[in-house]
Structure formats: C-alpha cells, structure tokens
Motif scaffolding. Sequence first.
Motif, PDB file in Angstrom:
ATOM      1  N   ILE A  23      56.892  66.463  -1.005  1.00  0.00           N
ATOM      2  CA  ILE A  23      57.356  67.142  -2.216  1.00  0.00           C
ATOM      3  C   ILE A  23      57.521  68.645  -1.969  1.00  0.00           C
ATOM      4  O   ILE A  23      56.770  69.249  -1.210  1.00  0.00           O
ATOM      5  N   ARG A  24      58.559  69.229  -2.562  1.00  0.00           N
ATOM      6  CA  ARG A  24      58.860  70.649  -2.411  1.00  0.00           C
ATOM      7  C   ARG A  24      59.182  71.245  -3.788  1.00  0.00           C
ATOM      8  O   ARG A  24      59.887  70.641  -4.584  1.00  0.00           O
ATOM      9  N   SER A  25      58.679  72.439  -4.049  1.00  0.00           N
ATOM     10  CA  SER A  25      58.988  73.115  -5.308  1.00  0.00           C
ATOM     11  C   SER A  25      60.087  74.148  -5.085  1.00  0.00           C
ATOM     12  O   SER A  25      60.421  74.480  -3.944  1.00  0.00           O
ATOM     13  N   ARG A  26      60.629  74.681  -6.184  1.00  0.00           N
ATOM     14  CA  ARG A  26      61.592  75.781  -6.129  1.00  0.00           C
ATOM     15  C   ARG A  26      61.006  77.005  -6.836  1.00  0.00           C
ATOM     16  O   ARG A  26      61.711  77.777  -7.488  1.00  0.00           O
ATOM     17  N   ASN A  27      59.697  77.172  -6.707  1.00  0.00           N
ATOM     18  CA  ASN A  27      59.011  78.277  -7.378  1.00  0.00           C
ATOM     19  C   ASN A  27      59.494  79.645  -6.904  1.00  0.00           C
ATOM     20  O   ASN A  27      59.528  80.607  -7.680  1.00  0.00           O
ATOM     21  N   LYS A  28      59.872  79.759  -5.622  1.00  0.00           N
ATOM     22  CA  LYS A  28      60.340  81.041  -5.110  1.00  0.00           C
ATOM     23  C   LYS A  28      61.647  81.459  -5.782  1.00  0.00           C
ATOM     24  O   LYS A  28      61.887  82.637  -6.044  1.00  0.00           O
ATOM     25  N   GLU A  29      62.521  80.475  -6.047  1.00  0.00           N
ATOM     26  CA  GLU A  29      63.789  80.783  -6.698  1.00  0.00           C
ATOM     27  C   GLU A  29      63.612  81.048  -8.191  1.00  0.00           C
ATOM     28  O   GLU A  29      64.229  81.944  -8.762  1.00  0.00           O
ATOM     29  N   ILE A  30      62.768  80.246  -8.836  1.00  0.00           N
ATOM     30  CA  ILE A  30      62.635  80.316 -10.299  1.00  0.00           C
ATOM     31  C   ILE A  30      61.567  81.303 -10.724  1.00  0.00           C
ATOM     32  O   ILE A  30      61.671  81.958 -11.762  1.00  0.00           O
ATOM     33  N   GLN A  31      60.492  81.423  -9.923  1.00  0.00           N
ATOM     34  CA  GLN A  31      59.365  82.305 -10.218  1.00  0.00           C
ATOM     35  C   GLN A  31      58.772  82.033 -11.614  1.00  0.00           C
ATOM     36  O   GLN A  31      58.765  82.902 -12.488  1.00  0.00           O
ATOM     37  N   PRO A  32      58.280  80.796 -11.823  1.00  0.00           N
ATOM     38  CA  PRO A  32      57.668  80.474 -13.121  1.00  0.00           C
ATOM     39  C   PRO A  32      56.389  81.266 -13.334  1.00  0.00           C
ATOM     40  O   PRO A  32      55.743  81.703 -12.377  1.00  0.00           O
ATOM     41  N   TYR A  33      56.018  81.431 -14.617  1.00  0.00           N
ATOM     42  CA  TYR A  33      54.865  82.258 -14.948  1.00  0.00           C
ATOM     43  C   TYR A  33      53.536  81.592 -14.602  1.00  0.00           C
ATOM     44  O   TYR A  33      52.580  82.255 -14.212  1.00  0.00           O
ATOM     45  N   LEU A  34      53.447  80.274 -14.780  1.00  0.00           N
ATOM     46  CA  LEU A  34      52.231  79.521 -14.429  1.00  0.00           C
ATOM     47  C   LEU A  34      50.979  80.059 -15.107  1.00  0.00           C
ATOM     48  O   LEU A  34      49.922  80.196 -14.507  1.00  0.00           O
ATOM     49  N   HIS A  35      51.075  80.373 -16.403  1.00  0.00           N
ATOM     50  CA  HIS A  35      49.897  80.815 -17.154  1.00  0.00           C
ATOM     51  C   HIS A  35      48.991  79.619 -17.419  1.00  0.00           C
ATOM     52  O   HIS A  35      49.448  78.582 -17.907  1.00  0.00           O
ATOM     53  N   PRO A  36      47.692  79.723 -17.138  1.00  0.00           N
ATOM     54  CA  PRO A  36      46.785  78.602 -17.423  1.00  0.00           C
ATOM     55  C   PRO A  36      46.714  78.263 -18.909  1.00  0.00           C
ATOM     56  O   PRO A  36      46.565  77.107 -19.269  1.00  0.00           O
ATOM     57  N   PHE A  37      46.800  79.285 -19.769  1.00  0.00           N
ATOM     58  CA  PHE A  37      46.711  79.033 -21.208  1.00  0.00           C
ATOM     59  C   PHE A  37      47.442  80.156 -21.936  1.00  0.00           C
ATOM     60  O   PHE A  37      46.844  81.175 -22.288  1.00  0.00           O
ATOM     61  N   ASP A  38      48.733  79.981 -22.141  1.00  0.00           N
ATOM     62  CA  ASP A  38      49.590  81.033 -22.686  1.00  0.00           C
ATOM     63  C   ASP A  38      49.619  80.943 -24.215  1.00  0.00           C
ATOM     64  O   ASP A  38      50.381  80.165 -24.798  1.00  0.00           O
ATOM     65  N   LEU A  39      48.811  81.766 -24.878  1.00  0.00           N
ATOM     66  CA  LEU A  39      48.665  81.687 -26.333  1.00  0.00           C
ATOM     67  C   LEU A  39      49.903  82.151 -27.082  1.00  0.00           C
ATOM     68  O   LEU A  39      50.107  81.753 -28.232  1.00  0.00           O
ATOM     69  N   LYS A  40      50.743  82.956 -26.465  1.00  0.00           N
ATOM     70  CA  LYS A  40      51.908  83.467 -27.190  1.00  0.00           C
ATOM     71  C   LYS A  40      52.907  82.356 -27.528  1.00  0.00           C
ATOM     72  O   LYS A  40      53.735  82.511 -28.435  1.00  0.00           O
ATOM     73  N   LEU A  41      52.814  81.227 -26.834  1.00  0.00           N
ATOM     74  CA  LEU A  41      53.703  80.109 -27.142  1.00  0.00           C
ATOM     75  C   LEU A  41      53.408  79.507 -28.516  1.00  0.00           C
ATOM     76  O   LEU A  41      54.257  78.842 -29.102  1.00  0.00           O
ATOM     77  N   PHE A  42      52.185  79.743 -29.018  1.00  0.00           N
ATOM     78  CA  PHE A  42      51.849  79.243 -30.350  1.00  0.00           C
ATOM     79  C   PHE A  42      52.636  79.953 -31.451  1.00  0.00           C
ATOM     80  O   PHE A  42      52.647  79.497 -32.594  1.00  0.00           O
ATOM     81  N   LYS A  43      53.278  81.063 -31.108  1.00  0.00           N
ATOM     82  CA  LYS A  43      54.098  81.770 -32.090  1.00  0.00           C
ATOM     83  C   LYS A  43      55.430  81.063 -32.338  1.00  0.00           C
ATOM     84  O   LYS A  43      56.137  81.384 -33.283  1.00  0.00           O
TER      85      LYS A  43
END
Length: 438
Positions: free
Chosen positions: A222-242
């Motif tokens: 398996i291979r990711s494309r994290n280098k191209e996309i650069q996702p945030y990968l927050h363990p618990f992103d509370l701002k999404l609750f908005k």
Amino acid sequence: MVGNATSNTLEEHNSPPLRAQENVLTFIPADISKPPDGGYGWVIVGCNFTINCFTWGVISAYGVTLSYYLDNNVFPGASSLDYALIGGLNFGVAMLAASPVNWITRRYGHHIPMFVGILLQSFGFIAASFCHDQIYQLYLSQGVLVGLGVGFLWIPSIAILPQWFEKKRSVANGICSAGSGIGGIVFSFATSAIIRKISLGWALRTTGIVSGGMNLIAAALIRSRNKEIQPYLHPFDLKLFKQLSACLLLAWGFIVMFGYITILYSLPDFSRSIGLSSSQGATVNAVLSLGTAVGRPLIGLLSDRYGRIEVTGYATLTCAITVFGLWLPAQSYGLLLLFALISGAILGVFWMAIGPLCAELVGLKELPSLLALNWAAVAGPTTFAEVIALKLRRPNSGRPYLYAQVFAGISYLVASAIMLALWYDQRRKKNSASLRTW
C-alpha cells in the motif's frame, strides 16, 4: 513564429499547456494533488480489499464464535453480556485507536502503525486460543488486542483510498468494502468447521496466522499520496464541529451502528432461537457476508452515479424496512436466509460510504481529521450495541429477540431521517452558491 510552432507541436504530443510571456515559454504545472482515478490506485483497491477481508471479515465471523460461547460453558461464571462485550470491543477499541493512529501516521508514516496492527491482531487471536477458565483473559486477547490490531491496521488504509480516486471513488470503496463480506463468508464456514472437527483453540490460531500473513502482504504494497495532498491528520479536530454537515454525518454514524452491530452479531444465535442448528446458523452468517460482498460494490456504483448522500440515505431506510418486513416475521430457515442476503448488501453502508462522504463534505486535506471524529463517534455504539441487544433478549419467551429486532429497526429508521437532514443541508448550500454565482 518559432514559439507558436513549438507550442503546437508540444500540444499535439499532449504536453502540459504553455503560456507565452515576453517570448519565454512557461509550463503550467499539473495539479499533482488531483486523484489519478486509476493506475496504481487499483493496487490500492486490492490492498484495501485484502485488509477489509482479514480484519472486518474476520471480526464479522465472531457471531459464530459468540453462538458457541453462549451454548457451551467455556468460561465458568461468564455471562452472555461478557461475550457480547468482547465482540463489541473489537469494534469499539479499533475506533478509539483512531486519534493515536492519526498522530503516529503524521509523525512516522502509515506503514509503522499498520505493521504494529498486524502483530497485535495476530497475537490477540493466538493468545485467545490458549485462554481457559478466566474470562478476563478473553477480554484482553480476543477483545482488546484484536480491536487494537484492527484499528492500527485499518484506520490508516481507509484514508489512503480516496487519495487515488475522485469520479470512481465510491465504486472503488465499495469494492474494498466487499472484502469484509468475502472474509465473513470464508471465516464463518471455516470457524464453524474447525470448531466442530478440531477445537475452538485451533479455529482461533488459524484465524490469527492466516489473517496475519495476508495483511502483511497488503500493508507492504500500500502507498499513500500524503506528500502530494499534505493532509492535516489532526487526531481530534474540534473546529469541524462548527460545520452542520459534519455534525449530521457524525450523528448518522452513531445511530446506524446500533442497528448494524445488533444484526451482525445476533443472527447466528437468533437462528438457534428459532430451532435451527449451529451449522445452519453459520450458513445464515455466511449468507449475510455474501450479501455484503455483492451489495457494497453495487452501492458504490450507484453512489457515483446518483449521489453519495442520496444512495446512502435510501440504503439506510431500506435496512429499516427489511428489519420490520423480513426479520421480525422470520421463523423459518428460508425467510431468514432471504433477510440475511438482502440486509447483508446494505446494513454495513456506513463502512462503504463513510470515506467518500467525508471527502465530499470537507475535502481530502480534512478527510483524515473528519474520519477520526467518526471513529470516535461510533466507538460507543459498536462496543455496547450487542450488549444492549442481549439485555433486551427474553430467553424464556416465544420470541427471544423481538425487542432487539425492534431496536435495530428503529436505529436504522432514525439514521435515515438524519441522512435526509444532511441531504437537505447540502442542497440548501448548493442553491445558495448558485444564487451568489448568478
């Protein structure tokens, strides 16, 4: 003239577009973050299919083991709720692992947690095979260790697949999700046969060894494309609750899991409650997995064509209808098989739809963060749904699972109403955007 000639020649050979500025040709870089919709992405589909097969597929066969535990005094003093909670821990602990897995993935990449997960899952099954007398041993091995293993292995993989597909995202995810159905078929029959002919211990050891080997191959490829996309990968992103859409999706997942786990783990024992044999109960569980294998790619195809929110909502509502229309009156082997086949195709719509839905609502950069919140949201219901179902069971009545069946049906009904609210919210946003553009 030379510049124009050069441009025409390059364009004929499908080179990147050119921009002329002060007699200098400038290449406009392609958007490398855009999913390729194929290529190595199909290898990723194969890897995810295998991981689903040998994680969730293995766990879905726990219904066969649960029926054996309930019918045999394997651990003296253990109650039916103990065995139900152990199965629930497979899901609940896996979901609770999401935040630390996201943190480890952001720091060390996706391979480290996946290999750790393979080790934990395999060791958990093998350790469970040597457990005797003390129920806490089964809690730690088949419950916690297996759950942690699934979480560490599967959670990084589910965020990788949407990076490779856009137009075909749902159908690719549907194919991957079908792996859990294939695994459920294989391990339901295999577990039942090994228990009958050899022992429960060897059934668990075989599961640990085979699943470990297959998952190792998939994780290595398996291979990711994290280098191209650069996702945030927050363990618990509370701002999404908005975001209302994110909250509605979280609520949908929370409610729908009560119905899913109840059906998934209760069917084999329900089969015994209406007079069927243990082998017939295993067959019912396998047919449920067969429905999963056939239905999930189809749901993915329909989702890409007719809308992911719309198809997910219809599938959730259909689950409620099949529970009340087929499972409630089921007192025969034939009708129960029909329910298992139809509901198997749609009852696990969460696992098929959640990745594409999260990507559609918040984009690829926020995808892992919203997925982490979803795993946290479903940890409770996946852990305790079967405990609730067995608590609702009335063993000495003519219909022991009546209340549990109603509980599952209402869960899907409420979840479909939440998905309708999400569809309305997204439609309102699109209409507002259209008006602003006009």
